[in-house]
Scaffold this active site. Structure first.
Site, PDB file in Angstrom:
ATOM      1  NE  ARG A   1      29.894  45.426  44.811  1.00  0.00           N
ATOM      2  CZ  ARG A   1      30.253  45.764  46.046  1.00  0.00           C
ATOM      3  NH1 ARG A   1      29.470  46.522  46.762  1.00  0.00           N
ATOM      4  NH2 ARG A   1      31.384  45.358  46.573  1.00  0.00           N
TER       5      ARG A   1
ATOM      6  CG  ASP B   1      52.384  52.442  52.213  1.00  0.00           C
ATOM      7  OD1 ASP B   1      51.807  51.618  51.484  1.00  0.00           O
ATOM      8  OD2 ASP B   1      52.620  53.624  51.856  1.00  0.00           O
TER       9      ASP B   1
ATOM     10  CG  HIS C   1      58.137  49.769  47.929  1.00  0.00           C
ATOM     11  ND1 HIS C   1      57.600  48.777  47.168  1.00  0.00           N
ATOM     12  CD2 HIS C   1      57.149  50.696  48.068  1.00  0.00           C
ATOM     13  CE1 HIS C   1      56.351  49.082  46.843  1.00  0.00           C
ATOM     14  NE2 HIS C   1      56.053  50.243  47.388  1.00  0.00           N
TER      15      HIS C   1
END
Ligand code: BG6
Length: 523
Positions: free
Chosen positions: A73, A272, A277
């Protein structure tokens, strides 16, 4: 002029000079292409993506006409954008700065300003890509990197589809340029939302053109799990429930969450890190040998491994979660999560998560897999510790073997990359005392080459179209299937248990192993 070939045409007849099947040691260089980064002014782009692109260029792994288009932007002219990129490169690149490499990369930098719902901006983007093809010979090939929050995906994907950027179709001469999309986690926040996201992405980009980044798979030490297991004869005979007592997979961080509230609050450690992972590390540790290292074969084995992976119940005893409170990280006094900027002071988001899994197949039946991750722990370390059963009989006086632990093979993913083997050895002297010793392999000592950054490898693979190191749809969904019951169980329970910053997590995590007479390895 008859006989002259434009760069645009040349790009369409490009043959990878290093794609010689007889010499697999040569790194492959990417063919003609461009990359567009959405969210180019963000942290990930500045700290990881732009430096990795420079590092690839510096190693000669990008094509001469490679072009990088930033979309954001903010109102940058092309030259201002150049300043942003060079600053990121100078600060974060792994390899030395070389003016000539930079100059050739800079010649292909473009910036398109606009918001994601701005049709005119996407029309400009389409025009910019066409111009780059003409001027620099990108072959019309392009990877779109969505380094943006997932709630922005729908609008960007719609725009790419509407402006015929996602699948441009064949050109008049029959040439079909490739288009790919790269997305970063979070891939949803549970199974239902992951399915919705996958459907949304696949509506615009067919699955074989979607590259989902799990940056752990780009790490050398993670790829080395496959080499360790499948290039050697030494480990395979003992890599099973007959010899393995348990496996501990740890990803500990010493950093806190200041400045990351926007992303992390409400997400937590399990979503997370464990969902992606750690479950990927586990899949590589337990999977069977693939018939080849072709992406499809590798994925097939990982999917089988994840399908066999189940939670161990009851979750009250087999999982643990915590939230850090103020404490000491070395000599630094640090605040607790509730005092971190941007966090709800009543936040119930866990900053530590541990779960127990089992793998339902002949190789692993009965072996518990303990996965844990946390912020503000004792130190930064990621490792996979394969803990072996104790010798069934010790012909020594017990007092002489008190300090003898379990044999262990520890894959040190980071920061001190390597492998440790722990076993008992006789203490020099006239008695027969046996004590634990370590045998070490360290990347730093064994090799002169330094490891590339995970993002270098992954970006190169996107441009080459090699998907081995990217989790597919099915893996993402299976991982949520494993984790969802834990998240619902925690949501229905009380607050996470507090643990002091700088320690190794909540007491309940110790208890989780103590119920079966085990304890966590102190990394
Ligand atoms: C990211 C997580 O995926 O991995 C972060 O979102 C975490 O919370 C990071 O800090 C750790 O990555 P690395 O490579 O430093 O272990």
């Amino acid at each position: 002029m008859a006989g002259t070939v434009s760069v645009e045409q040349a790009a369409r007849h490009w043959v990878n000079p290093l794609r010689d099947p007889r010499d697999k040691r040569l790194p492959m260089i990417a063919g003609p292409c461009a990359m567009v980064i959405f969210g180019v002014t963000g942290d990930l782009s500045r700290k990881k993506l732009m430096p990795a692109i420079y590092d690839l260029a510096n190693q000669g792994l990008l094509p001469p006409g490679f072009s990088l288009v930033g979309f954001a932007r903010r109102n940058y002219a092309d030259e201002d954008f150049e300043k942003v990129v060079i600053e990121a490169v100078r600060k974060h690149a792994r390899t030395p700065f070389r003016q000539e490499v930079w100059d050739s990369l800079a010649a292909g930098l473009r910036f398109v300003q606009g918001s994601f719902d701005d049709d005119a901006a996407f029309a400009t983007l389409a025009r910019t890509l066409a111009e780059l093809d003409k001027e620099r010979g990108t072959g019309g090939n392009c990877a779109f990197y969505l380094s943006i929050p997932p709630n922005m995906f729908p609008v960007v994907l719609d725009q790419l589809s509407k402006h015929k950027l996602a699948q441009p179709g064949p050109e008049p001469d029959g040439w079909v340029p490739w288009r790919r999309v790269v997305i970063e986690k979070p891939f949803g926040h549970d199974l239902a939302s992951a399915k919705a996201l996958n459907a949304l992405v696949n509506r615009v980009f067919p699955e074989e053109t979607v590259f989902r980044i799990d940056h752990y798979l780009g790490k050398e030490t993670v790829q080395n799990i496959l080499a360790l297991r499948f290039a050697n004869e030494l480990f395979e005979p003992i890599w099973n429930a007959n010899y393995v007592d348990s496996v501990q997979i740890t990803m500990a961080e010493d950093i806190g969450l200041g400045g990351r509230a926007g992303y992390y609050d409400g997400i937590g450690a399990a979503r997370d890190v464990i969902q992606n992972h750690l479950l990927q590390l586990m899949a590589l540790t337990v999977m069977e040998e693939p018939t080849s290292f072709e992406p499809k074969q590798l994925t097939t084995e990982k999917i089988k491994a994840l399908s066999a992976t189940k939670l161990v119940y009851p979750l009250d005893e087999t999982t643990a979660r915590g939230q850090y409170t103020e404490g000491w990280q070395g000599s630094e006094h640090v605040v607790g999560l509730h005092q971190e900027e941007g966090f709800d002071p009543n936040s119930r988001t866990e900053t530590y998560a541990a779960i127990t899994l089992r793998v339902e197949n002949r190789r692993w039946a009965g072996v518990p897999f303990y996965l844990r991750t946390g912020k503000r722990l004792g130190r930064r370390v990621t490792e996979i510790a394969v803990m072996f059963k104790r010798a069934p009989h010790l012909p020594f006086d017990q007092t002489m073997t008190e300090e003898l632990g379990q044999n262990a093979l520890v894959i040190r993913v980071q920061p001190d990359e390597g492998i440790t083997m722990r076993f008992g050895s006789k203490v020099p002297g006239t008695g027969m005392e046996v004590r634990d010793v370590n045998m070490d392999f360290s990347y730093g000592e064994a090799f002169t080459e330094s490891s590339p950054e995970a993002y270098e490898r992954l970006i190169l693979d996107v441009l080459l179209g090699v998907p081995s190191l990217f989790p597919v749809n099915a893996e993402v969904e299976l991982s949520w299937e494993i984790l969802d019951p834990v998240i619902s169980h925690w949501a229905a329970g009380g607050k996470p248990e507090p643990y002091e910053a700088g320690t190794w997590g909540p007491i309940s995590a110790e208890e989780m192993l103590a119920i079966s007479g085990r304890e966590w390895r102190r990394p």
